[in-house]
Motif scaffolding. Structure first.
Motif, PDB file in Angstrom:
ATOM      1  N   GLY A 110       0.798  -1.216   0.000  1.00 33.07           N
ATOM      2  CA  GLY A 110       0.000   0.000   0.000  1.00 33.07           C
ATOM      3  C   GLY A 110       0.834   1.270   0.000  1.00 33.07           C
ATOM      4  N   THR A 111       0.251   2.331   0.488  1.00 36.41           N
ATOM      5  CA  THR A 111       0.846   3.665   0.458  1.00 36.41           C
ATOM      6  C   THR A 111       2.214   3.721   1.117  1.00 36.41           C
ATOM      7  N   ASN A 112       2.344   3.188   2.338  1.00 37.19           N
ATOM      8  CA  ASN A 112       3.630   3.233   3.048  1.00 37.19           C
ATOM      9  C   ASN A 112       4.702   2.443   2.313  1.00 37.19           C
ATOM     10  N   SER A 113       4.338   1.265   1.819  1.00 35.42           N
ATOM     11  CA  SER A 113       5.302   0.433   1.100  1.00 35.42           C
ATOM     12  C   SER A 113       5.747   1.100  -0.197  1.00 35.42           C
ATOM     13  N   LYS A 114       4.804   1.689  -0.905  1.00 41.87           N
ATOM     14  CA  LYS A 114       5.151   2.370  -2.157  1.00 41.87           C
ATOM     15  C   LYS A 114       6.052   3.577  -1.896  1.00 41.87           C
ATOM     16  N   LYS A 115       5.776   4.289  -0.819  1.00 43.58           N
ATOM     17  CA  LYS A 115       6.619   5.439  -0.455  1.00 43.58           C
ATOM     18  C   LYS A 115       8.038   4.963  -0.131  1.00 43.58           C
ATOM     19  N   ALA A 116       8.149   3.875   0.626  1.00 48.89           N
ATOM     20  CA  ALA A 116       9.462   3.313   0.963  1.00 48.89           C
ATOM     21  C   ALA A 116      10.192   2.863  -0.299  1.00 48.89           C
ATOM     22  N   MET A 117       9.465   2.239  -1.217  1.00 46.50           N
ATOM     23  CA  MET A 117      10.069   1.759  -2.454  1.00 46.50           C
ATOM     24  C   MET A 117      10.525   2.921  -3.326  1.00 46.50           C
ATOM     25  N   ARG A 118       9.731   3.984  -3.391  1.00 49.30           N
ATOM     26  CA  ARG A 118      10.146   5.167  -4.156  1.00 49.30           C
ATOM     27  C   ARG A 118      11.442   5.743  -3.585  1.00 49.30           C
ATOM     28  N   GLN A 119      11.538   5.782  -2.258  1.00 48.11           N
ATOM     29  CA  GLN A 119      12.760   6.304  -1.636  1.00 48.11           C
ATOM     30  C   GLN A 119      13.945   5.392  -1.951  1.00 48.11           C
ATOM     31  N   PHE A 120      13.735   4.080  -1.892  1.00 46.43           N
ATOM     32  CA  PHE A 120      14.793   3.131  -2.242  1.00 46.43           C
ATOM     33  C   PHE A 120      15.242   3.344  -3.689  1.00 46.43           C
ATOM     34  N   GLN A 121      14.300   3.444  -4.603  1.00 50.32           N
ATOM     35  CA  GLN A 121      14.633   3.640  -6.024  1.00 50.32           C
ATOM     36  C   GLN A 121      15.395   4.954  -6.234  1.00 50.32           C
ATOM     37  N   THR A 122      14.981   5.997  -5.540  1.00 51.40           N
ATOM     38  CA  THR A 122      15.669   7.285  -5.610  1.00 51.40           C
ATOM     39  C   THR A 122      17.094   7.152  -5.079  1.00 51.40           C
ATOM     40  N   ASP A 123      17.250   6.442  -3.951  1.00 54.76           N
ATOM     41  CA  ASP A 123      18.575   6.258  -3.356  1.00 54.76           C
ATOM     42  C   ASP A 123      19.500   5.449  -4.269  1.00 54.76           C
ATOM     43  N   VAL A 124      18.969   4.421  -4.917  1.00 55.41           N
ATOM     44  CA  VAL A 124      19.776   3.643  -5.860  1.00 55.41           C
ATOM     45  C   VAL A 124      20.270   4.554  -6.978  1.00 55.41           C
TER      46      VAL A 124
END
Length: 138
Positions: free
Chosen positions: A97-111
């Motif tokens: 959901g929302t929290n997981s997608k936000k975490a994944m977006r941050q991970f993708q940005t960090d990569v």
């Protein structure tokens, strides 16, 4: 030290020591194997280094995109890995959901920041492009 650098340092140290990263949760483990659907609950996470790849034991593939409307083993796996790396997914419940997608977006940005270029689309979903980066100890 930035959050990204702390996460990367933690992962490098854990890989060098050959230790598993553990993430506490409050309930039982889900089924292993393919992307089977399970009931909504909180799942426990224990990340292991299997041949240089992070695995929580819920989903071993690199192609399934977790669902935001139902519990999937790929959702549990991605949430466990993200949480172990310090990205706040909320409850590990297998629903992306929302929290997981936000975490994944941050991970993708960090990569992308680590590589100094766009290597992952920042869409908030672990898919065939993002799974290999989630699984790699870097």
């Amino acid at each position: 030290m930035t959050v990204t650098r702390k996460r990367v340092s933690m992962l490098v140290a854990a890989a060098a020591l050959g230790t598993a990263l553990a993430v506490p949760a409050t309930a039982t483990a889900a089924q292993q194997g393919g992307d089977s659907v399970a009931s909504a609950q909180a799942y426990s996470c224990s990340i292991k280094n299997v041949n240089g790849k992070k695995q929580a034991g819920y989903y071993s593939g690199n192609s399934v995109v977790p669902s935001s409307g139902s519990v999937t083993s790929a959702g549990i796996e991605a949430q466990c890995i993200l949480k172990a790396m310090g990205y706040p997914t909320g409850t590990v419940d297998g629903i992306f959901g929302t929290n997981s997608k936000k975490a994944m977006r941050q991970f993708q940005t960090d990569v992308n920041k680590v590589y100094g270029r766009t290597v992952l689309s920042v869409d908030g979903l672990p898919g065939p492009q993002s799974w290999p980066y989630l699984r790699t100890f870097w």
